[in-house]
Design an enzyme around this catalytic site. Structure first.
Site, short mmCIF file in Angstrom:
data_model
loop_
_atom_site.label_atom_id
_atom_site.label_comp_id
_atom_site.label_asym_id
_atom_site.label_seq_id
_atom_site.Cartn_x
_atom_site.Cartn_y
_atom_site.Cartn_z
CB SER A 159 -0.96 -0.04 1.19
OG SER A 159 -2.00 0.90 1.05
CG ASP A 287 -7.40 -1.80 -3.43
OD1 ASP A 287 -8.05 -1.20 -2.54
OD2 ASP A 287 -6.17 -1.97 -3.37
CG HIS A 315 -6.11 -1.98 0.30
ND1 HIS A 315 -5.54 -1.24 -0.72
CD2 HIS A 315 -5.36 -1.72 1.41
CE1 HIS A 315 -4.53 -0.55 -0.25
NE2 HIS A 315 -4.38 -0.82 1.04
#
Length: 347
Positions: A159, A287, A315
């Site tokens: 991320s 996501d 995610h």
């Protein structure tokens, strides 16, 4: 990456939330880390957790007695940069640790400032485009690993950590090969404006934004107590989304004019064509944080960059198996890809 979510885990939100909270992370016992505290060039510190004892200065977290065990010669080191408000105990970090144990790799998780359980000292925190910090950390890890007789250095960012990592790889260009052999980013919002606006709407705002702000605001207020006058306390308390938080905290503390300036300058997407070492970008098309429309096509990246964009995964989810499922599929796939870039002679 060929991934399909199990039938009992439909939708991007469920595929995000369930793996983080309930899915199995490891095949055996949770990883045991040993921590080193490093002084930074600007007089602050970061904490780095290692899967194996790295040397006489390292000790188990919470244990003052050093323990030393020699490193196998030429073993690859996998470095993981965590996501927003993550740590070495995040579900993905423990899953990668488990994969490294099974495959015989050394493993390190550097914590961004303020994410290791103790507030850092300086008048700053961390941000999505901090490639200078990435560079300093990786060069120190490279030197340390080489001095111990270790082999290749592989890096994965999750991320936020993946955006910062790809921002570094693009900034360094061919010089990145002096430090790392291959890099990968998983579920990274490489277009920060698109990701920032997505997380600020609807369900995302109610659930994910609130979750992040619940830890980020107290840290920011503690930083203000350390450094009175650093930012506008009332404006920070009034922030209800990440755009406002970045406007009043992240941007001014790290040299950006505004949230828009920060998101534009820190995003990795414009720098992807300049990457010259093997790089992998993994993004699920469902996501909730990263709109599929913001993801690059192969024509928008350099020849060193490989894109995996499965339809499912959420995610940093990618759960598999019967309930409660496990999250080992993604680390195994990404890890195999990274090792595959080395060739048989270097694995």
């Amino acid at each position: 990456m060929k991934y399909r979510a199990p039938w009992w885990l439909p939708g991007g939100n469920l595929q995000t939330i369930w793996p983080a909270l309930y899915a199995r992370r490891v095949t055996g016992a949770p990883p045991q880390y040993l921590r080193e505290r490093w002084d930074t060039p600007d007089g602050d510190f970061i904490d780095v957790d290692f899967l194996d004892p790295p040397g006489p200065q390292a000790s188990p977290v919470g244990d003052k007695q050093p323990q030393v065990r020699p490193e196998p010669e030429r073993r690859p080191l996998l470095v993981l940069f965590h996501g927003l408000e993550g740590s070495s105990r995040s579900h993905y970090a423990e899953a990668f640790a488990d994969w490294c144990v099974r495959c015989g790799l050394a493993y390190a998780v550097p914590h961004f400032r303020g994410c290791s359980g103790e507030l850092n000292h300086g008048p700053r925190a961390y941000h999505s485009g901090d490639f200078e910090e990435i560079d300093w950390i990786l060069r120190r890890l490279r030197a340390r690993h080489t001095a111990q007789g270790g082999g290749p250095l592989l890096v994965v960012g999750i991320s936020l950590g993946g955006n910062a990592l790809m921002r570094w790889a693009g900034e360094m260009g061919a010089a990145a090969s002096e430090v790392a052999d291959a890099v990968a980013a998983v579920s990274s919002p490489i277009d920060l404006a698109a990701g920032g606006h997505a997380i600020g709407r609807g369900f995302n705002r109610l659930v994910y934004t609130r979750m992040f702000l619940n830890t980020m605001k107290p840290k920011a207020l503690a930083k203000l107590a350390q450094h009175p006058g650093l930012f506008d306390r009332a404006a920070l308390l009034a922030a209800r989304d990440l755009h406002a938080f970045d406007q009043h905290f992240t941007a001014p503390l790290h040299g950006f004019r505004s949230t828009e300036d920060y998101w534009a300058r820190a995003s990795a997407k414009p720098h992807l064509p300049r990457i010259r070492i093997p790089a992998l970008l993994v993004n699920a098309l469902n996501d909730p944080f990263v709109p599929a429309s913001s993801l690059p096509g192969q024509h928008e990246v350099g020849p060193a960059v490989t894109l995996w964009q499965p339809r499912h995964g959420g995610h940093v989810g990618f759960a598999q198996g019967r309930p409660p499922g496990h999250v080992q599929t993604m680390p195994e796939a990404v890890g195999r890809w990274l090792l595959g870039t080395l060739g048989p002679a270097r694995q």
